[in-house]
Design an enzyme around this catalytic site. Sequence first.
Site, PDB file in Angstrom:
ATOM      1  N   MET A 198      44.960  47.701  48.805  1.00 22.38           N
ATOM      2  CA  MET A 198      46.188  48.488  48.945  1.00 22.38           C
ATOM      3  C   MET A 198      46.470  48.724  50.435  1.00 22.38           C
ATOM      4  SD  MET A 198      46.416  50.911  45.647  1.00 22.38           S
ATOM      5  CE  MET A 198      45.351  52.212  46.190  1.00 22.38           C
TER       6      MET A 198
ATOM      7  N   LEU B  98      43.501  48.706  56.029  1.00 21.05           N
ATOM      8  CA  LEU B  98      42.230  47.988  55.997  1.00 21.05           C
ATOM      9  C   LEU B  98      41.205  48.577  56.964  1.00 21.05           C
ATOM     10  CD1 LEU B  98      43.591  44.319  55.867  1.00 21.05           C
ATOM     11  CD2 LEU B  98      43.118  45.878  53.966  1.00 21.05           C
TER      12      LEU B  98
ATOM     13  N   HIS C 293      36.909  46.419  53.871  1.00 24.82           N
ATOM     14  CA  HIS C 293      37.788  45.349  53.391  1.00 24.82           C
ATOM     15  C   HIS C 293      37.439  44.023  54.087  1.00 24.82           C
ATOM     16  CE1 HIS C 293      40.564  48.905  52.682  1.00 24.82           C
ATOM     17  NE2 HIS C 293      40.526  48.348  51.499  1.00 24.82           N
TER      18      HIS C 293
ATOM     19  N   ASP D 228      33.938  51.479  44.401  1.00 20.70           N
ATOM     20  CA  ASP D 228      34.699  51.770  43.176  1.00 20.70           C
ATOM     21  C   ASP D 228      33.950  51.148  41.995  1.00 20.70           C
ATOM     22  OD1 ASP D 228      37.280  53.000  44.306  1.00 20.70           O
ATOM     23  OD2 ASP D 228      37.003  51.202  45.502  1.00 20.70           O
TER      24      ASP D 228
HETATM   25  O1  PAF Z   1      40.683  49.302  44.921  1.00 24.08           O
HETATM   26  C1  PAF Z   1      41.880  49.153  45.238  1.00 24.08           C
HETATM   27  O2  PAF Z   1      42.250  49.116  46.406  1.00 24.08           O
HETATM   28  C2  PAF Z   1      42.909  49.012  44.144  1.00 24.08           C
HETATM   29  O3  PAF Z   1      42.565  49.750  43.027  1.00 24.08           O
HETATM   30  C3  PAF Z   1      43.161  47.537  43.736  1.00 24.08           C
HETATM   31  C4  PAF Z   1      41.900  46.884  43.207  1.00 24.08           C
HETATM   32  C5  PAF Z   1      43.654  46.758  44.947  1.00 24.08           C
HETATM   33  C6  PAF Z   1      44.228  47.465  42.654  1.00 24.08           C
HETATM   34  O4  PAF Z   1      45.439  48.002  43.088  1.00 24.08           O
END
Ligand code: PAF
Length: 286
Positions: free
Chosen positions: A30, A33, A37, A158
């Site tokens: 999203m 960064l 990431h 996550d």
């Molecule tokens: O973890 C994230 O940044 C978001 O949940 C994802 C996997 C990009 C889905 O929108």
Amino acid sequence: MQTITTLAELRETVLQWRDAGERIALVPTMGNLHEGHLRLVEEAHSRAERIVVSIFVNPMQFSDASAGAGDYKNYPRTLESDQEKLSGMTIDVDVLFTPSVEEVYPGGIENETRIEVPEISNILCGEFRPGHFVGVATILAKLFNMVQPGVAVFGEKDYQQLLVIRRFVSDLCFPIEIVGVPTVREGDRLAMSSRNRYLTSEQRKKAATLNQELLLAKHSIKNGLTDFSAIEKKATEHLKAAGFRPEYFSVRRADNLQEANPEDKDLVVLAAAWLGDARLIDNIRV
Ligand code: PAF
């Protein structure tokens, strides 16, 4: 690195790669960064010839998006610096895909088909963020069909999201390898997250307490403590005393996030807690 915003252009590019027999790796994000990431991008690079990074702040996974308010509205959108970070990497990202909401949900979010993974979507984070994992599974199914990757890479911070993704990919027979990458941490072990920017400098000093409590819980379990609810209660009290507003601190089975029994061997301890305006999550495998 080419920045693409439309599905038509993306499809054209992906088709050429697929015709040439090249494997594609997708790193869905999203934006905003950080090093975590970039680590996902490195992992993607080691697994495929072509890399697509997507940046899309997905309204369907925010409960307040339809009101155009709160977390969705305030989510940091930093496209220019994200582009610089990706271009500055020593490895080549082929495509940065940044579609608009209209491109992704042409029928309007309310009218779109949704994907729901039962049970696991409604516990822990799902209990506190109803509908969140439906939004996550739906956007990822869309991105998977748009990009057609052979592999997709996600962070283990996550953890619940990763299990939800593995489940729907398996249930719906997506031919995609799902790879989890260990959480990247700051020097004091705070998990890197776009939401850490909401912490004041005072709160930032305390934020590592979340990971410290997870480590303590892990050590207690490793030392033979099997009263998980006592461990959870103690950690919750410590977090409250440190100024957090905990949502959950829970010892679970690592494979399906069901409540753990003392006989279970493969465990994960997960926590979510607010510190000021930042909702922090973290987990630790036992
Ligand atoms: O973890 C994230 O940044 C978001 O949940 C994802 C996997 C990009 C889905 O929108």
